[in-house]
Every structure is written in C-alpha cells, then in structure tokens.
Design a protein around this motif. Structure first.
Motif, PDB file in Angstrom:
ATOM      1  N   PRO A  65       0.824  -1.214   0.000  1.00  0.00           N
ATOM      2  CA  PRO A  65       0.000   0.000   0.000  1.00  0.00           C
ATOM      3  C   PRO A  65       0.863   1.271   0.000  1.00  0.00           C
ATOM      4  CG  PRO A  65      -0.615  -1.490   1.811  1.00  0.00           C
ATOM      5  CD  PRO A  65       0.734  -1.909   1.288  1.00  0.00           C
ATOM      6  N   THR A  66       0.524   2.229  -0.861  1.00  0.00           N
ATOM      7  CA  THR A  66       1.276   3.497  -0.916  1.00  0.00           C
ATOM      8  C   THR A  66       0.325   4.662  -1.207  1.00  0.00           C
ATOM      9  OG1 THR A  66       1.711   3.821  -3.277  1.00  0.00           O
ATOM     10  CG2 THR A  66       3.086   2.195  -2.147  1.00  0.00           C
ATOM     11  N   LEU A  67       0.868   5.854  -0.985  1.00  0.00           N
ATOM     12  CA  LEU A  67       0.162   7.069  -1.388  1.00  0.00           C
ATOM     13  C   LEU A  67       0.648   7.548  -2.760  1.00  0.00           C
ATOM     14  CD1 LEU A  67       0.313   9.227   1.910  1.00  0.00           C
ATOM     15  CD2 LEU A  67      -1.440   7.620   1.213  1.00  0.00           C
ATOM     16  N   HIS A  81       9.296   6.434  -4.579  1.00  0.00           N
ATOM     17  CA  HIS A  81      10.746   6.649  -4.578  1.00  0.00           C
ATOM     18  C   HIS A  81      11.429   5.328  -4.228  1.00  0.00           C
ATOM     19  CE1 HIS A  81      10.174   6.654  -0.271  1.00  0.00           C
ATOM     20  NE2 HIS A  81       9.423   7.749  -0.324  1.00  0.00           N
ATOM     21  N   GLY A  87      12.442   4.118  -1.545  1.00  0.00           N
ATOM     22  CA  GLY A  87      11.886   3.448  -0.357  1.00  0.00           C
ATOM     23  C   GLY A  87      10.732   2.532  -0.754  1.00  0.00           C
ATOM     24  N   HIS A  88       9.800   3.079  -1.527  1.00  0.00           N
ATOM     25  CA  HIS A  88       8.687   2.255  -2.016  1.00  0.00           C
ATOM     26  C   HIS A  88       9.218   1.114  -2.889  1.00  0.00           C
ATOM     27  CE1 HIS A  88       6.773   6.397  -1.666  1.00  0.00           C
ATOM     28  NE2 HIS A  88       5.982   5.685  -0.898  1.00  0.00           N
ATOM     29  N   LEU A 119      10.165  -1.915  -1.067  1.00  0.00           N
ATOM     30  CA  LEU A 119       9.028  -2.738  -0.609  1.00  0.00           C
ATOM     31  C   LEU A 119       8.509  -3.614  -1.752  1.00  0.00           C
ATOM     32  CD1 LEU A 119       6.764  -0.242   1.453  1.00  0.00           C
ATOM     33  CD2 LEU A 119       8.830  -1.389   2.152  1.00  0.00           C
ATOM     34  N   PHE A 173       5.299  -3.004   4.513  1.00  0.00           N
ATOM     35  CA  PHE A 173       5.297  -1.635   5.038  1.00  0.00           C
ATOM     36  C   PHE A 173       6.716  -1.254   5.409  1.00  0.00           C
ATOM     37  CE2 PHE A 173       1.018  -3.207   5.666  1.00  0.00           C
ATOM     38  CZ  PHE A 173       0.235  -2.127   5.287  1.00  0.00           C
ATOM     39  N   GLY A 174       6.995   0.053   5.433  1.00  0.00           N
ATOM     40  CA  GLY A 174       8.323   0.526   5.773  1.00  0.00           C
ATOM     41  C   GLY A 174       8.444   0.812   7.269  1.00  0.00           C
ATOM     42  N   LYS A 196      10.076   3.084   8.250  1.00  0.00           N
ATOM     43  CA  LYS A 196      10.044   4.552   8.239  1.00  0.00           C
ATOM     44  C   LYS A 196       8.836   5.086   9.020  1.00  0.00           C
ATOM     45  CE  LYS A 196      10.443   8.814   6.539  1.00  0.00           C
ATOM     46  NZ  LYS A 196       9.189   9.161   5.938  1.00  0.00           N
ATOM     47  N   ASP A 197       7.676   4.424   8.811  1.00  0.00           N
ATOM     48  CA  ASP A 197       6.465   4.821   9.538  1.00  0.00           C
ATOM     49  C   ASP A 197       6.249   3.825  10.678  1.00  0.00           C
ATOM     50  OD1 ASP A 197       4.922   7.002   7.671  1.00  0.00           O
ATOM     51  OD2 ASP A 197       6.144   5.634   6.504  1.00  0.00           O
ATOM     52  N   PRO A 203      13.402  -2.221   5.926  1.00  0.00           N
ATOM     53  CA  PRO A 203      14.242  -1.159   6.497  1.00  0.00           C
ATOM     54  C   PRO A 203      14.066   0.203   5.817  1.00  0.00           C
ATOM     55  CG  PRO A 203      15.582  -2.924   5.507  1.00  0.00           C
ATOM     56  CD  PRO A 203      14.162  -3.324   5.349  1.00  0.00           C
ATOM     57  N   ILE A 204      14.481   1.238   6.530  1.00  0.00           N
ATOM     58  CA  ILE A 204      14.376   2.611   6.017  1.00  0.00           C
ATOM     59  C   ILE A 204      15.442   2.833   4.939  1.00  0.00           C
ATOM     60  CG2 ILE A 204      14.524   5.068   6.621  1.00  0.00           C
ATOM     61  CD1 ILE A 204      13.759   4.312   9.486  1.00  0.00           C
ATOM     62  N   ILE A 205      15.009   3.293   3.788  1.00  0.00           N
ATOM     63  CA  ILE A 205      15.959   3.638   2.722  1.00  0.00           C
ATOM     64  C   ILE A 205      16.282   5.132   2.839  1.00  0.00           C
ATOM     65  CG2 ILE A 205      16.362   3.672   0.224  1.00  0.00           C
ATOM     66  CD1 ILE A 205      16.038   0.829   1.375  1.00  0.00           C
ATOM     67  N   LEU A 256      14.323   8.766   2.870  1.00  0.00           N
ATOM     68  CA  LEU A 256      13.526   9.136   1.698  1.00  0.00           C
ATOM     69  C   LEU A 256      12.067   9.309   2.116  1.00  0.00           C
ATOM     70  CD1 LEU A 256      14.867   6.884  -1.201  1.00  0.00           C
ATOM     71  CD2 LEU A 256      15.584   9.162  -0.479  1.00  0.00           C
TER      72      LEU A 256
HETATM   73  P1  AMP Z   1       3.589   6.358   1.778  1.00  0.00           P
HETATM   74  O1  AMP Z   1       3.389   6.390   0.308  1.00  0.00           O
HETATM   75  O2  AMP Z   1       4.358   7.507   2.325  1.00  0.00           O
HETATM   76  O3  AMP Z   1       2.321   6.047   2.548  1.00  0.00           O
HETATM   77  O4  AMP Z   1       4.508   5.099   2.032  1.00  0.00           O
HETATM   78  C1  AMP Z   1       4.113   3.826   1.589  1.00  0.00           C
HETATM   79  C2  AMP Z   1       4.968   2.794   2.265  1.00  0.00           C
HETATM   80  O5  AMP Z   1       6.336   3.038   1.933  1.00  0.00           O
HETATM   81  C3  AMP Z   1       4.863   2.857   3.795  1.00  0.00           C
HETATM   82  O6  AMP Z   1       4.817   1.541   4.302  1.00  0.00           O
HETATM   83  C4  AMP Z   1       6.136   3.563   4.176  1.00  0.00           C
HETATM   84  O7  AMP Z   1       6.593   3.225   5.467  1.00  0.00           O
HETATM   85  C5  AMP Z   1       7.089   3.077   3.114  1.00  0.00           C
HETATM   86  N1  AMP Z   1       8.226   4.011   3.007  1.00  0.00           N
HETATM   87  C6  AMP Z   1       8.160   5.358   2.875  1.00  0.00           C
HETATM   88  N2  AMP Z   1       9.401   5.883   2.880  1.00  0.00           N
HETATM   89  C7  AMP Z   1      10.262   4.850   3.038  1.00  0.00           C
HETATM   90  C8  AMP Z   1      11.676   4.748   3.132  1.00  0.00           C
HETATM   91  N3  AMP Z   1      12.470   5.821   3.084  1.00  0.00           N
HETATM   92  N4  AMP Z   1      12.223   3.523   3.280  1.00  0.00           N
HETATM   93  C9  AMP Z   1      11.424   2.421   3.343  1.00  0.00           C
HETATM   94  N5  AMP Z   1      10.084   2.449   3.259  1.00  0.00           N
HETATM   95  C10 AMP Z   1       9.503   3.644   3.103  1.00  0.00           C
END
Ligand code: AMP
Length: 280
Positions: A28-30, A34, A36-37, A40, A146-147, A149-150, A174-176, A184
């Motif tokens: 799932p993403t918004l 980048h 980070g996504h 995943l 899920f990351g 990061k959150d 892990p956090i990228i 990110l």
């Molecule tokens: P978002 O689009 O911001 O809701 O993020 C979608 C998914 O990507 C969430 O599970 C975030 O935790 C993960 N995510 C966002 N930034 C990063 C990052 N820098 N490294 C790893 N996962 C990330």
C-alpha cells in the motif's frame, strides 16, 4: 502490468491468483514513489508470486490543515517504477471507490492511535487503519509490505491485524536513505536547499543516540536530551516529538533496551518529517 481502478476488479484478480495457487503480496502506498517504495515492491516480488501495489492518496488520513490537495501525484512515473520492480497490478482507485456514498464505517485502533504521530495528527491513524483494512478486504493478500520509516503506523497496523484476526502477514522493510542520511520521503520535494540541509539533523540525532546507546547510555532522559540538542541547533527545525518507546505499545520507556524504538518527528520549515531507529 495491469492497472485497475475498482475494488471488484482487484478482488477478481486476487481470487484468480489464489485459484492458481499463487502467494499474493500487497504494497500500500500514497504514490509519488521513490526508492523506499521500490524496496518494498522488490521485497514483495521476491517473496510472493503475484504483487499488487496500491496508489491512493487517502483523504481520511490527512488533517484539515495538512497537505492532501498538494500531495505530490506522479502516476505515470509511479507505474514505470512499480513495473520495473516487479509489480503485476497497480490498484489506483478514486476516492468514491474507497469511500462510496460518503462511507461512515471506520476502523479505529484505540489508544495506540493517539500516541506519537497520532497525538500530533488527530484522526490520522483512524484514516490509515480504515484504508488499509479496506485494501486488505479487497486484495485478500497473504503478505503486505510496510516501511519501518512509519514505525508508529506499523504498530497500529500490527495491532489491527491481530485484533481483527485478519490472517495477513505484515512484513516490515528497512528505512531507505539518501547517501547523506536523509530518510527518503515523498515530502522531501517540499524542502528548500537550506531546509534539506537542516533536515539532516534528524538522522544525525538518531545516529548520536545510537552511538550513546552502544556506549552504554540507556537513561532515556539523557538520550532524548542529546537528540534535542542537535535538533535545537537548527533554526528552521521545530521538534514535534523525540520519543523512546516500546514498539508494540508506543508507550515511553525510562530505560532503553535493544528493541526500543527511537522516533523523531519535526517540522522543517513547513514540512513535517519523521525518522526513527530500533536500538540494538
Ligand atoms: P507512503 O506512500 O508515504 O504512505 O509510504 C508507503 C509505504 O512506503 C509505507 O509503508 C512507508 O513506510 C514506506 N516508506 C516510505 N518511505 C520509506 C523509506 N524511506 N524507506 C522504506 N520504506 C519507506
């Protein structure tokens, strides 16, 4: 790669995959994807046979004064990135598709949802829990990605999944970071050059606490003060919270131990950023 827009198409796709004996992964993403996504999606592609990536800027997780309307939307580039990382399906619903007839049903994870980001962003985790449960119900995944990061979001979703016995495995990646340490985030594009420079103090503060912890400091008042000192040096930074908490309850601990979550949220200019680490 298929692009679909409705819940019924997603469910149909998922049931076809299941009937063919495939393991289904959901990311799932918004959107505004980048690296980070990408990590995943890559992890999902490696461990699952069929991968769906959802791209949905979910209005219910944004507060009235937050950036819902100006949140970056880069759909074409997102599709390219997702396909390159092995996604089989993009699920890109409309708001009406996810909240038909101004839906009035919400999922609320009590207590946890009021801690960390939930304390600063009332209603945020209710929106997250609601949209993620809708995605789980529609996609019926075996695993979701899920990351870290959150990190607070992960705690809320783990609890929701356990409470509702959803039977979905939550995989945390892990956090990228950029090479200079900045985690990110789709929101990093809001930062001016000067703000981006000052934003580095978040990851610096995290590394500082990690080093102190490795050197035997475990009193969380001391650790938080060290992080605070670094962030307070930057004029464009306003600290929202610096917390050392138990990752499953999100409640503060007095003495940090391996596994304690250090989480930081700060406004850098007008942009709210978060970062964290699990102490080890
Ligand atoms: P978002 O689009 O911001 O809701 O993020 C979608 C998914 O990507 C969430 O599970 C975030 O935790 C993960 N995510 C966002 N930034 C990063 C990052 N820098 N490294 C790893 N996962 C990330």
């Amino acid at each position: 790669m298929q692009i679909i827009h409705t819940v019924s198409e997603l469910r149909h796709w998922s049931r076809q995959q299941r009937a063919a004996g495939k393991i289904i992964g959901l990311v799932p993403t918004l959107g505004a994807l980048h690296a980070g996504h990408a990590s995943l999606i890559r992890a999902a592609h490696k461990a699952c046979d069929a991968v769906a990536v959802s791209i949905f800027v979910n209005p219910t997780q944004f507060g009235p004064n937050e950036d819902f309307s100006r949140y970056p939307r880069t759909f074409d580039a997102d599709c390219k990135l997702a396909e390159a990382e092995g996604a089989d399906v993009i699920f890109a619903p409309s708001v009406e598709e996810i909240y038909p007839n101004n839906a009035t049903t919400f999922v609320e994870v009590a207590e946890l949802s009021d801690r960390l980001d939930g304390a600063s962003r009332p209603g945020h985790f209710r929106g997250v829990a609601t949209v993620v449960s809708k995605l789980f119900i529609a996609a019926e995944p075996d695993r979701t990605y899920f990351g870290q990061k959150d990190a607070a979001q992960v705690a809320v979703l783990r609890r929701m999944t356990a409470d509702l016995r959803l039977g979905v495995e939550i995989v945390v990646c892990p956090i990228i970071r950029d090479p200079d340490g900045l985690a990110l985030s789709s929101r990093n594009i809001y930062l001016s050059a000067e703000e981006r420079k000052q934003a580095l103090s978040l990851s610096r503060a995290i590394r500082r606490v990690e080093t102190l912890f490795t050197n035997g400091v475990s009193d969380t008042t001391v650790l938080i003060a060290a992080a605070e000192k670094l962030l307070q040096n930057e004029e464009k930074i306003r600290i929202d919270y610096i917390a050392l908490v138990d990752w499953s309850t999100l409640l503060p601990v007095e003495i940090a131990t391996p596994g304690t979550l250090l989480a930081i949220a700060a406004h850098v200019g007008a942009t709210r950023l978060i970062d964290n680490t699990i102490l080890h």
